[in-house]
Scaffold this motif. Structure first.
Motif, PDB file in Angstrom:
ATOM      1  N   LEU A   1     -29.587  21.825 -41.071  1.00 48.99           N
ATOM      2  CA  LEU A   1     -30.335  20.772 -40.373  1.00 48.99           C
ATOM      3  C   LEU A   1     -30.706  21.265 -38.983  1.00 48.99           C
ATOM      4  N   GLN A   2     -31.963  21.074 -38.609  1.00 48.62           N
ATOM      5  CA  GLN A   2     -32.425  21.472 -37.283  1.00 48.62           C
ATOM      6  C   GLN A   2     -33.160  20.307 -36.629  1.00 48.62           C
ATOM      7  N   LEU A   3     -32.680  19.905 -35.468  1.00 51.36           N
ATOM      8  CA  LEU A   3     -33.385  18.921 -34.646  1.00 51.36           C
ATOM      9  C   LEU A   3     -34.131  19.678 -33.564  1.00 51.36           C
ATOM     10  N   GLU A   4     -35.425  19.446 -33.473  1.00 52.55           N
ATOM     11  CA  GLU A   4     -36.267  20.148 -32.509  1.00 52.55           C
ATOM     12  C   GLU A   4     -36.943  19.129 -31.595  1.00 52.55           C
ATOM     13  N   ASN A   5     -36.435  19.028 -30.380  1.00 53.01           N
ATOM     14  CA  ASN A   5     -37.018  18.129 -29.357  1.00 53.01           C
ATOM     15  C   ASN A   5     -37.189  16.704 -29.877  1.00 53.01           C
ATOM     16  N   LEU A   6     -36.156  16.209 -30.569  1.00 51.77           N
ATOM     17  CA  LEU A   6     -36.221  14.878 -31.175  1.00 51.77           C
ATOM     18  C   LEU A   6     -36.118  13.791 -30.115  1.00 51.77           C
ATOM     19  N   SER A   7     -37.028  12.821 -30.189  1.00 52.78           N
ATOM     20  CA  SER A   7     -36.999  11.657 -29.299  1.00 52.78           C
ATOM     21  C   SER A   7     -37.195  10.402 -30.127  1.00 52.78           C
ATOM     22  N   ALA A   8     -36.561   9.313 -29.700  1.00 52.12           N
ATOM     23  CA  ALA A   8     -36.685   8.029 -30.398  1.00 52.12           C
ATOM     24  C   ALA A   8     -36.900   6.931 -29.378  1.00 52.12           C
ATOM     25  N   ARG A   9     -37.596   5.881 -29.785  1.00 47.36           N
ATOM     26  CA  ARG A   9     -37.849   4.723 -28.934  1.00 47.36           C
ATOM     27  C   ARG A   9     -37.510   3.458 -29.701  1.00 47.36           C
ATOM     28  N   ILE A  10     -36.977   2.480 -28.988  1.00 50.27           N
ATOM     29  CA  ILE A  10     -36.733   1.154 -29.556  1.00 50.27           C
ATOM     30  C   ILE A  10     -37.405   0.142 -28.636  1.00 50.27           C
ATOM     31  N   GLY A  11     -38.355  -0.589 -29.174  1.00 46.29           N
ATOM     32  CA  GLY A  11     -39.112  -1.526 -28.363  1.00 46.29           C
ATOM     33  C   GLY A  11     -40.483  -0.969 -28.029  1.00 46.29           C
TER      34      GLY A  11
END
Length: 668
Positions: A6-16
């Motif tokens: 598994l590779q996360l690359e510059n992962l961003s998340a938003r809520i709202g």
């Protein structure tokens, strides 16, 4: 050669939506290799669970979304998959054990049906093949009598068993990656050890990778291959396990280690991390930890640090590691000594004397509610607490610890026994006489949120006890006392006008302590007051309890299953099993030279950071028997590794040397 899974690359998340949308995951990158355990460590609110939910694309709806970056499972970009294809990944290739098994299991489906659902969905198993595979999975996770458990419902299982069922559901799809989100939170140390041992065994057998989300450094030390520390939505440090535990570089990581309680810090205040994790609803200009960091300087507040290489396979997001910046000289803070309490340091008469306390609950059955038996919740407990001292009471869930506390305070009327407080027999007091004595003893409950009225302001909650006990001549006088109490427990007087939901867990626990102090008690019963708190918040509460004891001469009955807290806070410790105390004595004596096999098993199961201090885990088979049907002879004999034939016949009497006493036939 290690193979990335598994590779996360510059992962961003938003809520709202809009400019105040929450950013729980912000530019996170890491790799998990096949067969390895990758630990994600940090305080509540730092974004650990949201990172896991982002991987599975299970962010809260309708406004939770991945706003940038990629999640690659080998050659597949999960962020680009249609929802129908993503459903085939969840449970089949990536499975997750959620933090609270009771709320994750369906209460109206049997255990067999819930595991079978996964087999039918992902492996197209049906009928006899499905049933046989469910039984195999239940057996693999260590659940006894699998055919009976197959037809039972979640409420019929213990906490440890429910967690094992969650593991069985997660393993049903034979995943490549298992995400374990706080898999042992609120479990006893013995059950915790079994669950962790099970995960390690299954990993060896199936070669699956594990993403372990936790705030327990001891668990990380025993489980992880690599460790990442998360703060305010970002990774701030990543290293192989041994490097991290011998040379943590980020100030946040260092403070987490310094916040841990142990016996060596008994005479000093624990180091704490001031303030709280910031609300992630804005863009940050500098280091996100700067406002809480003792090493911060002007550069930290105006310039965000980069991801620096400290040493081989060790990365840190901190200006202190930037070779192009010359930071000011590091300052060190001496340990803060705690003044010893002046009250209760002698050997005078105890403030509280409990003798042969029993609390039994009748079992009713049939249309006429006939009494057909008794639940022996507390069955003959004796202990003394001198003024200004702390008596710890430890044991597994269901052993009767909380019932002892409620029986002492007459919140539950004892079936038999004596409870003398300052030479007054509490069991003989009723009505107004008992109510007047309640100013002398108070209770701090395990869950601060559920113990407060959500519709009342916290200032009114603290004042309520003073009104009931007619303390203070006027509302103004009581309000002044509330302000003093808030200051005493480290809160602002302005906080009094807020409601319980507006506070963090640590702040709510401080409010409950202020409420207990409002009536000027001499004894406080603390029921697991730090069990659900982060390491740093736990340190603040322990410091506060010690400070108050030293200033006011308070006595504590401290109910817990955290033996590290006991070693730091308590003067004496009693070990309880199935309604009875099996060992009691000074903390140093009991924890360093345990006599009872049950005490030895509890101590062996405590996760240790230091490799040299770890003990071989003594595995206790099965669960604690029902207090409605305790075994004959010694109650512990069905699970005891040192059982003898005579243990099944007679309950042992009390023996021991000096003030360290034990009930065990091995010590006659």
């Amino acid at each position: 050669m290690k193979q990335p899974l598994l590779q996360l690359e510059n992962l961003s998340a938003r809520i709202g939506t809009g400019p105040r949308a929450i950013r729980p995951v912000d530019d996170v990158s890491f790799t998990i290799n096949k067969g390895e355990t990758y630990a994600l460590l940090g305080e509540s609110g730092c974004g650990k669970s949201m990172t896991a939910l982002s991987i599975l694309r299970l962010l809260p709806q309708p406004h939770g979304r991945i706003s940038g970056g990629q999640v690659r499972l080998e050659d597949t970009d999960l962020t680009a998959l249609p929802e129908a294809e993503m459903r085939q990944v969840r449970g089949r290739r990536i499975a997750m054990i959620f933090q609270e098994p009771m709320t994750s299991l369906n209460p109206v489906l049997t255990i067999g049906d819930q595991i079978g659902e996964m087999l039918q969905q992902h492996l197209q198993m049906k009928g006899t093949a499905k049933r046989n595979r469910v039984l195999e999975l239940l057996d693999a996770v260590g659940i006894p009598d699998v055919k009976r458990r197959y037809t039972e419902y979640p409420h019929q299982l213990s906490g440890g068993m429910k967690q094992r069922v969650m593991i069985a559901i997660a393993l049903a799809g034979e995943p490549d990656l298992l995400i374990a989100d706080e898999p042992t939170t609120a479990l006893d140390v013995t059950i915790q050890a079994q669950v962790l041992e099970l995960l390690q065994k299954l990993q060896r057998d199936t070669h699956m990778a594990i993403l372990l989300i936790t705030h327990d450094l001891g668990i990380v030390a025993g489980m992880a291959d690599r460790v990442a520390v998360m703060y305010a939505g970002q990774l701030v440090e990543e290293a192989v396990r041994d490097r991290f535990f011998t040379d943590a570089r980020h100030p946040y990581s260092q403070r987490l280690f310094e916040s841990l309680p142990n016996v060596d810090k008994r005479d000093h205040a624990l180091r704490t991390i001031p303030g709280f994790v910031p609300i992630l609803d804005r863009d940050f200009t500098g280091c996100r930890f700067a406002e809480r960091c003792e090493q911060a300087w002007d550069t930290c507040r105006i310039e965000a640090p980069s991801w620096e290489i400290a040493t081989d396979h060790h990365h840190v997001r901190c200006h202190l590691e930037d070779r192009n910046i010359n930071p000011p000289a590091r300052t060190t803070r001496d340990d803060l000594p705690l003044a010893h309490a002046t009250a209760g340091t002698g050997t005078g008469a105890p403030l509280l004397e409990v003798r042969d306390l029993k609390v039994h609950f009748p079992i009713h059955k049939g249309i006429f509610k006939r009494v057909v038996g008794q639940v022996y919740a507390v069955d003959g407990v004796s202990l003394d607490i001198p003024e200004g001292h702390t008596q710890a009471l430890v044991g597994e869930s269901g052993c009767g610890k909380t019932t002892v506390g409620k029986g002492i305070l007459q919140l539950l009327r004892p079936t038999a026994g004596s409870v003398q407080f300052d030479n007054i027999e509490l069991t003989q007091l009723k009505g107004e006489r008992l109510r007047r004595r309640r100013t002398d003893f108070q209770f701090i409950f395990q869950d601060p949120y559920s113990s407060m009225n959500p519709r009342m302001r916290v200032g009114d909650i603290v004042e309520e006890g003073m009104i009931a006990q007619e303390i203070g001549n006027s509302r103004q006088e009581r309000r002044q006392r509330v302000d003093e109490l808030f200051a005493q427990v480290g809160l602002s007087p302005e906080h009094a006008h807020r409601y319980p939901h507006e506070f963090s867990g640590g702040q709510r626990q401080r409010i409950c302590i202020a409420r207990a102090l409002a009536v000027n008690p001499r004894l406080i019963i603390c029921d697991e007051p730090t069990s659900a708190l982060d390491i740093s918040v736990q340190a603040q509460i322990l410091n506060l309890l010690k400070q108050l004891q030293n200033e006011l001469g308070l006595s504590y009955l401290f109910i817990t299953h955290n033996l590290s807290v006991v070693s730091y806070l308590a003067d004496r410790v009693a070990v309880m099993y199935l309604g009875r105390i099996v060992e009691e004595g000074p903390v140093a004596s009991v924890l360093e030279e345990p006599l009872h096999p049950y005490t030895r098993a509890l101590l062996s199961a405590v996760p240790q950071i230091d490799q040299d201090s770890r003990r071989e885990i003594i595995r206790l088979e099965g669960d604690m028997p029902s207090p409605a049907n305790p075994p004959g002879g010694c109650h512990f004999h069905p699970r005891c590794p040192d059982v003898m034939p005579e243990c099944r016949e007679n309950y042992p009497g009390e023996t021991g040397s000096g003030d360290h006493r034990v009930r065990c036939l091995l010590h006659r």
